[in-house]
Design an enzyme around this catalytic site. Structure first.
Site, PDB file in Angstrom:
ATOM      1  CB  CYS A 114      -0.844   0.067   1.319  1.00 29.47           C
ATOM      2  SG  CYS A 114      -2.195   1.376   1.274  1.00 29.47           S
ATOM      3  CG  HIS A 157      -5.837  -2.629  -1.512  1.00 28.27           C
ATOM      4  ND1 HIS A 157      -4.616  -3.195  -1.006  1.00 28.27           N
ATOM      5  CD2 HIS A 157      -5.448  -1.094  -1.472  1.00 28.27           C
ATOM      6  CE1 HIS A 157      -4.050  -2.184  -0.606  1.00 28.27           C
ATOM      7  NE2 HIS A 157      -4.362  -1.045  -0.789  1.00 28.27           N
ATOM      8  CD  GLU A 158      -7.073   0.830  -4.264  1.00 28.37           C
ATOM      9  OE1 GLU A 158      -6.223   0.193  -4.439  1.00 28.37           O
ATOM     10  OE2 GLU A 158      -7.189   1.714  -3.539  1.00 28.37           O
ATOM     11  CG  HIS A 161      -7.414   2.555   0.749  1.00 31.50           C
ATOM     12  ND1 HIS A 161      -6.567   2.673   1.973  1.00 31.50           N
ATOM     13  CD2 HIS A 161      -6.446   1.837  -0.176  1.00 31.50           C
ATOM     14  CE1 HIS A 161      -5.294   2.267   1.601  1.00 31.50           C
ATOM     15  NE2 HIS A 161      -5.387   1.728   0.581  1.00 31.50           N
TER      16      HIS A 161
END
Ligand SMILES: O=CN(O)CCNC(=O)c1cccc(Cl)c1Cl
Ligand code: NI
Length: 187
Positions: A114, A157-158, A161
């Site tokens: 990241c 993963h995004e 966030h």
């Protein structure tokens, strides 16, 4: 133009906030931000540009990483197989949402990294192998797409966030390289 100086690092509270939905159709400001996020990813994957701008490589980026607590993500995953151009994904998603996901789980064999984490964190990040995602594009059009394998991992993963989740939150601290039966390892 976005550079590494614009990316906030772990410890910054915005990375742990739940980001806000954006108005649809996206404002001119949010459209411009999305374009810059996608361009950053392309630059980060171009050896010359990455060297010139000192960029770490990335296949995805979320607005909170720029200290913008909005539900905007960009992904730029080149297709590995030129015969199958659709095997990659390159787009900006506004208000992305996982509508459904497989029971089947998957992880990347080499773990995840990241840009907001300036250290290696070894360990398998187990995620859904396939997801159905809805999102709005820059024109405000709604899309519903099915993703699998690497594309699915990156989008998860995004989306993590924009929900204040970091990839290492998914790693089993006691046995980071332990794998349950049935988890697909993507090399
Ligand atoms: O949030 C985005 N970043 O932090 C950009 C840098 N990380 C990556 O490109 C990356 C690397 C490995 C696995 C995944 Cl899933 C991703 Cl996303
Ligand atoms: Ni990240």
């Amino acid at each position: 133009m976005i550079t590494m100086d614009d990316i906030i690092r772990e410890g910054h509270p915005t990375l742990r906030a739940v980001a806000k939905e954006v108005p649809i159709p996206p404002t001119a400001e949010d459209v411009e931000l999305g374009k810059e996020m996608l361009q950053f990813l392309k630059n980060s994957q171009d050896p010359e540009k990455a060297e010139e701008l000192q960029l770490r490589g990335g296949v995805g980026l979320a607005a909170p990483q720029l200290d913008v607590s909005k539900r905007i993500i960009a992904v730029h995953v080149p297709s590995v197989d030129p015969e199958k151009p659709e095997s990659g994904i390159s787009t900006v998603m506004y208000n992305p949402k996982v509508l459904s996901h497989s029971v089947q789980e998957a992880c990347l064999g080499e773990g995840e990294g990241c840009l907001s984490v300036d250290r290696e964190v070894p360990g398998y990040v187990v995620r859904a192998a396939r997801i159905t995602v809805s999102y709005f594009d820059a024109e405000g059009e709604k899309h519903k797409i099915r993703l699998k394998n690497y594309n699915a991992i990156v989008v998860q993963h995004e989306i993590d966030h924009i929900n204040g989740i970091m990839f290492y939150d998914h790693i089993d601290e006691k046995n980071p390289l332990q794998l349950k039966d049935g988890v697909l390892v993507i090399e």
